[in-house]
Design an enzyme around this catalytic site. Structure first.
Site, PDB file in Angstrom:
ATOM      1  N   CYS A  22      -3.087   4.298   4.542  1.00 36.89           N
ATOM      2  CA  CYS A  22      -1.729   4.820   4.437  1.00 36.89           C
ATOM      3  C   CYS A  22      -1.380   5.509   5.743  1.00 36.89           C
ATOM      4  CB  CYS A  22      -1.621   5.803   3.280  1.00 36.89           C
ATOM      5  SG  CYS A  22       0.094   6.297   2.962  1.00 36.89           S
ATOM      6  N   CYS A  26      -0.440  12.781   2.145  1.00 35.63           N
ATOM      7  CA  CYS A  26       0.092  13.724   1.153  1.00 35.63           C
ATOM      8  C   CYS A  26      -1.061  14.483   0.489  1.00 35.63           C
ATOM      9  CB  CYS A  26       0.899  12.985   0.104  1.00 35.63           C
ATOM     10  SG  CYS A  26       2.193  11.943   0.838  1.00 35.63           S
ATOM     11  N   CYS A  29      -2.053  13.415  -3.114  1.00 34.99           N
ATOM     12  CA  CYS A  29      -2.214  11.975  -3.352  1.00 34.99           C
ATOM     13  C   CYS A  29      -3.377  11.684  -4.307  1.00 34.99           C
ATOM     14  CB  CYS A  29      -2.465  11.269  -2.022  1.00 34.99           C
ATOM     15  SG  CYS A  29      -2.705   9.499  -2.213  1.00 34.99           S
TER      16      CYS A  29
HETATM   17  S1  SF4 Z   1       1.049   9.664  -1.968  1.00 35.98           S
HETATM   18 FE1  SF4 Z   1      -0.819   8.814  -1.030  1.00 35.98          FE
HETATM   19  S2  SF4 Z   1      -0.413   6.642  -0.845  1.00 35.98           S
HETATM   20 FE2  SF4 Z   1       1.575   7.651  -1.171  1.00 35.98          FE
HETATM   21  S3  SF4 Z   1       2.390   8.041   0.900  1.00 35.98           S
HETATM   22 FE3  SF4 Z   1       1.256   9.855   0.283  1.00 35.98          FE
HETATM   23  S4  SF4 Z   1      -0.811   9.580   1.105  1.00 35.98           S
HETATM   24 FE4  SF4 Z   1       0.185   7.590   1.127  1.00 35.98          FE
END
Ligand code: SF4
Length: 304
Positions: A22, A26, A29
Protein backbone atom coordinates in the site's frame (compact mmCIF):
# COMPACT_ATOMS: atom_id res chain seq x y z
CA UNK A 1 -18.31 -23.31 6.79
CA UNK A 2 -20.27 -24.06 3.62
CA UNK A 3 -24.04 -23.96 3.57
CA UNK A 4 -25.47 -27.31 4.61
CA UNK A 5 -26.10 -29.62 1.68
CA UNK A 6 -26.18 -27.11 -1.18
CA UNK A 7 -22.40 -26.83 -1.62
CA UNK A 8 -22.86 -23.09 -2.08
CA UNK A 9 -21.12 -20.55 0.14
CA UNK A 10 -23.16 -19.26 3.08
CA UNK A 11 -23.01 -15.68 1.77
CA UNK A 12 -23.12 -14.19 -1.72
CA UNK A 13 -20.46 -11.50 -1.38
CA UNK A 14 -16.72 -11.98 -1.01
CA UNK A 15 -13.76 -9.65 -0.44
CA UNK A 16 -10.44 -10.37 -2.13
CA UNK A 17 -7.46 -8.17 -1.17
CA UNK A 18 -5.33 -8.79 -4.21
CA UNK A 19 -2.30 -6.76 -3.25
CA UNK A 20 -0.63 -6.46 0.15
CA UNK A 21 1.53 -3.40 -0.63
CA UNK A 22 0.00 0.00 0.00
CA UNK A 23 1.14 3.56 -0.58
CA UNK A 24 -0.42 4.71 2.70
CA UNK A 25 0.30 3.78 6.32
CA UNK A 26 -2.97 4.16 8.20
CA UNK A 27 -2.45 3.50 11.89
CA UNK A 28 -5.78 1.65 12.22
CA UNK A 29 -5.32 -0.56 9.13
CA UNK A 30 -6.61 -4.09 9.66
CA UNK A 31 -5.43 -5.24 6.22
CA UNK A 32 -1.66 -4.91 6.61
CA UNK A 33 -1.08 -8.64 5.96
CA UNK A 34 2.57 -8.39 6.96
CA UNK A 35 2.08 -11.82 8.51
CA UNK A 36 0.93 -13.17 5.13
CA UNK A 37 3.94 -11.68 3.42
CA UNK A 38 6.38 -13.02 6.00
CA UNK A 39 4.87 -16.49 6.24
CA UNK A 40 3.48 -17.50 2.84
CA UNK A 41 3.65 -14.81 0.18
CA UNK A 42 6.93 -12.86 0.05
CA UNK A 43 5.85 -10.82 -2.99
CA UNK A 44 2.68 -9.71 -1.20
CA UNK A 45 0.48 -10.90 -4.06
CA UNK A 46 -0.29 -13.90 -6.25
CA UNK A 47 0.74 -13.92 -9.89
CA UNK A 48 -1.78 -12.59 -12.38
CA UNK A 49 -2.73 -16.08 -13.54
CA UNK A 50 -3.11 -17.36 -9.96
CA UNK A 51 -5.29 -14.37 -9.06
CA UNK A 52 -7.43 -15.01 -12.15
CA UNK A 53 -7.85 -18.63 -11.04
CA UNK A 54 -8.99 -17.40 -7.62
CA UNK A 55 -11.63 -15.22 -9.26
CA UNK A 56 -12.80 -18.14 -11.39
CA UNK A 57 -13.05 -20.45 -8.39
CA UNK A 58 -15.07 -17.87 -6.44
CA UNK A 59 -17.47 -17.34 -9.34
CA UNK A 60 -17.88 -21.09 -9.88
CA UNK A 61 -18.54 -21.57 -6.16
CA UNK A 62 -21.53 -19.24 -6.35
CA UNK A 63 -20.33 -15.89 -5.05
CA UNK A 64 -22.33 -13.16 -6.82
CA UNK A 65 -20.39 -10.05 -5.79
CA UNK A 66 -16.64 -9.59 -5.45
CA UNK A 67 -14.86 -6.67 -3.83
CA UNK A 68 -11.20 -6.26 -4.74
CA UNK A 69 -9.20 -4.59 -2.01
CA UNK A 70 -5.63 -4.40 -0.75
CA UNK A 71 -3.33 -2.85 0.35
CA UNK A 72 -4.09 -0.49 -2.48
CA UNK A 73 -5.57 -2.45 -5.40
CA UNK A 74 -4.82 0.25 -7.98
CA UNK A 75 -1.13 -0.57 -7.49
CA UNK A 76 -1.82 -3.97 -9.07
CA UNK A 77 -1.06 -4.00 -12.82
CA UNK A 78 -3.62 -6.74 -13.48
CA UNK A 79 -6.55 -5.26 -11.54
CA UNK A 80 -8.29 -4.59 -14.86
CA UNK A 81 -7.91 -8.23 -15.92
CA UNK A 82 -9.41 -9.42 -12.63
CA UNK A 83 -12.34 -7.01 -12.96
CA UNK A 84 -12.96 -8.16 -16.52
CA UNK A 85 -12.89 -11.82 -15.49
CA UNK A 86 -15.31 -11.26 -12.62
CA UNK A 87 -17.61 -9.12 -14.77
CA UNK A 88 -17.70 -11.72 -17.55
CA UNK A 89 -18.42 -14.41 -14.97
CA UNK A 90 -21.56 -12.46 -14.07
CA UNK A 91 -20.41 -11.12 -10.71
CA UNK A 92 -21.09 -7.62 -9.46
CA UNK A 93 -17.68 -5.96 -9.12
CA UNK A 94 -16.36 -3.48 -6.56
CA UNK A 95 -12.97 -2.00 -5.71
CA UNK A 96 -12.03 -0.43 -2.36
CA UNK A 97 -9.41 2.27 -2.78
CA UNK A 98 -7.71 5.01 -0.81
CA UNK A 99 -8.35 7.21 -3.85
CA UNK A 100 -4.79 8.32 -4.51
CA UNK A 101 -4.20 6.40 -7.76
CA UNK A 102 -7.61 6.08 -9.40
CA UNK A 103 -8.15 7.18 -12.97
CA UNK A 104 -11.77 6.74 -13.91
CA UNK A 105 -11.80 5.68 -17.55
CA UNK A 106 -14.40 4.18 -19.87
CA UNK A 107 -12.42 0.93 -19.76
CA UNK A 108 -12.74 0.84 -15.98
CA UNK A 109 -16.42 1.81 -16.07
CA UNK A 110 -17.17 -1.06 -18.49
CA UNK A 111 -16.28 -3.67 -15.85
CA UNK A 112 -16.65 -1.89 -12.50
CA UNK A 113 -20.03 -1.62 -10.77
CA UNK A 114 -18.95 0.02 -7.49
CA UNK A 115 -16.03 2.19 -6.52
CA UNK A 116 -15.61 2.32 -2.75
CA UNK A 117 -13.52 5.31 -1.65
CA UNK A 118 -12.10 5.38 1.88
CA UNK A 119 -12.63 8.87 3.25
CA UNK A 120 -12.08 9.20 6.99
CA UNK A 121 -11.58 12.91 7.31
CA UNK A 122 -11.40 16.15 5.35
CA UNK A 123 -8.88 17.66 7.72
CA UNK A 124 -5.26 17.49 6.50
CA UNK A 125 -4.12 17.38 10.14
CA UNK A 126 -6.36 14.42 10.97
CA UNK A 127 -5.46 12.55 7.79
CA UNK A 128 -1.79 13.08 8.58
CA UNK A 129 -2.28 11.87 12.15
CA UNK A 130 -4.01 8.76 10.78
CA UNK A 131 -1.19 8.05 8.33
CA UNK A 132 -3.64 8.41 5.44
CA UNK A 133 -1.05 10.16 3.29
CA UNK A 134 1.16 9.45 0.30
CA UNK A 135 4.72 10.79 0.51
CA UNK A 136 3.59 12.61 3.65
CA UNK A 137 0.72 14.42 1.91
CA UNK A 138 -2.98 13.76 2.48
CA UNK A 139 -5.54 13.99 -0.31
CA UNK A 140 -7.42 17.28 -0.29
CA UNK A 141 -11.17 17.68 0.03
CA UNK A 142 -11.23 18.91 -3.58
CA UNK A 143 -9.45 15.76 -4.75
CA UNK A 144 -11.99 13.54 -2.97
CA UNK A 145 -14.86 15.61 -4.39
CA UNK A 146 -13.57 15.48 -7.91
CA UNK A 147 -13.01 11.71 -7.72
CA UNK A 148 -16.63 11.27 -6.57
CA UNK A 149 -17.80 13.42 -9.49
CA UNK A 150 -15.75 11.35 -11.95
CA UNK A 151 -17.31 8.18 -10.58
CA UNK A 152 -20.85 9.52 -11.04
CA UNK A 153 -20.04 10.82 -14.50
CA UNK A 154 -18.79 7.39 -15.54
CA UNK A 155 -22.01 5.70 -14.33
CA UNK A 156 -20.21 3.74 -11.60
CA UNK A 157 -21.96 3.38 -8.23
CA UNK A 158 -20.19 5.27 -5.48
CA UNK A 159 -19.75 4.07 -1.94
CA UNK A 160 -17.79 5.85 0.78
CA UNK A 161 -16.18 4.01 3.69
CA UNK A 162 -15.34 5.94 6.84
CA UNK A 163 -13.47 4.41 9.76
CA UNK A 164 -14.22 6.12 13.07
CA UNK A 165 -11.12 6.49 15.22
CA UNK A 166 -9.96 8.60 18.13
CA UNK A 167 -8.60 11.11 15.58
CA UNK A 168 -11.82 11.82 13.64
CA UNK A 169 -14.53 10.94 16.15
CA UNK A 170 -15.62 14.57 16.58
CA UNK A 171 -15.58 15.44 12.89
CA UNK A 172 -18.75 16.21 10.95
CA UNK A 173 -18.67 14.76 7.42
CA UNK A 174 -22.41 15.00 6.78
CA UNK A 175 -22.42 17.99 4.39
CA UNK A 176 -19.62 16.44 2.33
CA UNK A 177 -21.38 13.09 2.11
CA UNK A 178 -24.68 14.67 1.10
CA UNK A 179 -22.91 16.75 -1.55
CA UNK A 180 -20.99 13.83 -3.04
CA UNK A 181 -24.07 11.55 -3.16
CA UNK A 182 -22.70 8.06 -2.55
CA UNK A 183 -25.21 5.30 -2.97
CA UNK A 184 -23.99 3.82 0.34
CA UNK A 185 -21.99 5.26 3.19
CA UNK A 186 -20.46 2.66 5.44
CA UNK A 187 -19.38 3.94 8.84
CA UNK A 188 -17.04 1.47 10.54
CA UNK A 189 -15.84 1.41 14.11
CA UNK A 190 -12.08 0.95 14.07
CA UNK A 191 -11.53 -2.78 14.50
CA UNK A 192 -8.52 -3.70 16.65
CA UNK A 193 -6.90 -6.86 15.28
CA UNK A 194 -3.80 -8.36 16.86
CA UNK A 195 -1.10 -8.93 14.26
CA UNK A 196 -2.51 -6.23 11.96
CA UNK A 197 -2.92 -2.95 13.84
CA UNK A 198 -1.78 -3.90 17.33
CA UNK A 199 -5.14 -5.06 18.64
CA UNK A 200 -7.02 -3.51 21.56
CA UNK A 201 -3.98 -1.47 22.66
CA UNK A 202 -4.15 0.67 19.51
CA UNK A 203 -4.51 4.29 20.63
CA UNK A 204 -6.80 5.10 17.69
CA UNK A 205 -9.59 2.76 18.82
CA UNK A 206 -12.91 4.22 19.99
CA UNK A 207 -15.48 2.98 22.46
CA UNK A 208 -18.91 1.72 21.40
CA UNK A 209 -20.39 4.89 22.83
CA UNK A 210 -18.05 7.19 20.88
CA UNK A 211 -18.90 5.25 17.73
CA UNK A 212 -22.64 5.55 18.42
CA UNK A 213 -22.29 9.29 18.88
CA UNK A 214 -20.55 9.65 15.51
CA UNK A 215 -23.29 7.62 13.81
CA UNK A 216 -26.08 9.53 15.57
CA UNK A 217 -24.59 12.88 14.55
CA UNK A 218 -24.62 11.82 10.90
CA UNK A 219 -27.90 9.90 10.76
CA UNK A 220 -29.80 12.71 8.98
CA UNK A 221 -27.74 11.99 5.85
CA UNK A 222 -30.13 9.10 5.19
CA UNK A 223 -32.90 11.61 4.41
CA UNK A 224 -31.07 12.31 1.16
CA UNK A 225 -31.54 8.78 -0.15
CA UNK A 226 -28.08 7.63 0.94
CA UNK A 227 -27.94 4.20 2.59
CA UNK A 228 -26.09 4.85 5.83
CA UNK A 229 -24.66 1.56 7.07
CA UNK A 230 -22.99 1.68 10.49
CA UNK A 231 -20.94 -1.33 11.60
CA UNK A 232 -19.61 -1.63 15.11
CA UNK A 233 -16.96 -4.17 16.07
CA UNK A 234 -19.49 -6.89 16.77
CA UNK A 235 -21.21 -6.45 13.39
CA UNK A 236 -17.84 -6.70 11.62
CA UNK A 237 -16.85 -9.92 13.37
CA UNK A 238 -17.52 -13.25 11.65
CA UNK A 239 -19.83 -11.62 9.11
CA UNK A 240 -17.60 -11.26 6.03
CA UNK A 241 -16.29 -13.79 3.51
CA UNK A 242 -12.72 -12.57 3.15
CA UNK A 243 -9.67 -13.92 1.37
CA UNK A 244 -6.13 -12.83 2.06
CA UNK A 245 -3.72 -11.89 -0.76
CA UNK A 246 -2.59 -15.54 -0.91
CA UNK A 247 -6.10 -16.80 -1.71
CA UNK A 248 -6.85 -18.13 1.78
CA UNK A 249 -10.14 -17.43 3.54
CA UNK A 250 -9.76 -15.93 6.96
CA UNK A 251 -11.96 -14.95 9.86
CA UNK A 252 -11.55 -12.41 12.65
CA UNK A 253 -13.61 -13.98 15.44
CA UNK A 254 -10.70 -14.48 17.84
CA UNK A 255 -9.37 -10.92 17.70
CA UNK A 256 -6.68 -11.97 15.21
CA UNK A 257 -6.87 -13.68 11.84
CA UNK A 258 -7.37 -17.42 11.39
CA UNK A 259 -6.50 -18.57 7.87
CA UNK A 260 -7.73 -21.52 5.83
CA UNK A 261 -5.66 -23.33 3.24
CA UNK A 262 -5.49 -21.60 -0.14
CA UNK A 263 -8.50 -22.14 -2.37
CA UNK A 264 -5.98 -22.78 -5.15
CA UNK A 265 -5.00 -25.96 -3.30
CA UNK A 266 -8.21 -27.21 -1.68
CA UNK A 267 -11.05 -25.39 -3.46
CA UNK A 268 -13.67 -23.03 -2.03
CA UNK A 269 -15.96 -25.37 -0.03
CA UNK A 270 -13.10 -27.06 1.85
CA UNK A 271 -11.45 -23.70 2.63
CA UNK A 272 -14.73 -22.23 3.88
CA UNK A 273 -15.14 -25.16 6.27
CA UNK A 274 -11.89 -24.09 7.95
CA UNK A 275 -13.12 -20.64 9.03
CA UNK A 276 -16.08 -19.14 10.88
CA UNK A 277 -18.62 -17.23 8.79
CA UNK A 278 -22.07 -16.48 10.15
CA UNK A 279 -24.76 -15.85 7.53
CA UNK A 280 -27.16 -14.40 10.09
CA UNK A 281 -24.56 -11.78 11.04
CA UNK A 282 -23.91 -11.09 7.35
CA UNK A 283 -27.63 -10.45 6.86
CA UNK A 284 -27.93 -8.45 10.10
CA UNK A 285 -25.20 -6.02 9.00
CA UNK A 286 -26.95 -5.46 5.66
CA UNK A 287 -24.41 -7.47 3.65
CA UNK A 288 -27.12 -8.62 1.24
CA UNK A 289 -28.66 -5.70 -0.66
CA UNK A 290 -29.65 -4.88 -4.21
CA UNK A 291 -26.12 -4.20 -5.39
CA UNK A 292 -27.02 -4.28 -9.08
CA UNK A 293 -29.98 -1.89 -8.90
CA UNK A 294 -29.76 0.85 -11.55
CA UNK A 295 -28.39 4.20 -10.47
CA UNK A 296 -31.03 6.77 -9.55
CA UNK A 297 -31.43 9.46 -12.19
CA UNK A 298 -30.59 12.14 -9.59
CA UNK A 299 -27.17 10.68 -8.82
CA UNK A 300 -26.30 10.28 -12.49
CA UNK A 301 -27.50 13.77 -13.42
CA UNK A 302 -26.07 15.61 -10.45
CA UNK A 303 -22.67 16.11 -11.98
CA UNK A 304 -23.46 15.92 -15.68
S1 SF4 B 1 -6.37 1.30 5.48
FE1 SF4 B 1 -4.57 -0.01 5.08
S2 SF4 B 1 -4.85 -0.72 2.99
FE2 SF4 B 1 -6.21 1.05 3.27
S3 SF4 B 1 -5.02 2.84 2.57
FE3 SF4 B 1 -4.68 2.64 4.76
S4 SF4 B 1 -2.81 1.42 4.97
FE4 SF4 B 1 -3.55 1.15 2.89
Amino acid sequence: MAEGGTGRPPVEAVNFPIWQPCNMRCGFCFARFKDVREEVLPAGHLTASEALRVVGLLADAGFRKITFAGGEPFLCPWLGDLLRAAHHAGMTTAVVTNGSLVRVTDTLAAVLDWLVVSIDSLSPQVLTALGRTTAGRPLSEDTYRSLCEDVHRAGIRLKINTVVTRANRHEDLAAFVVATEPRRWKILQMLPIAGQNGGPGNALSVTDDEFRQFVRRHSWVARYGIDVVPENNDAMTGSYAMLDPAGRFFDNVRGSYTYSASILRCGVPAALRQITLDRSKYLARGGQYDWSAPLPVLARGATD
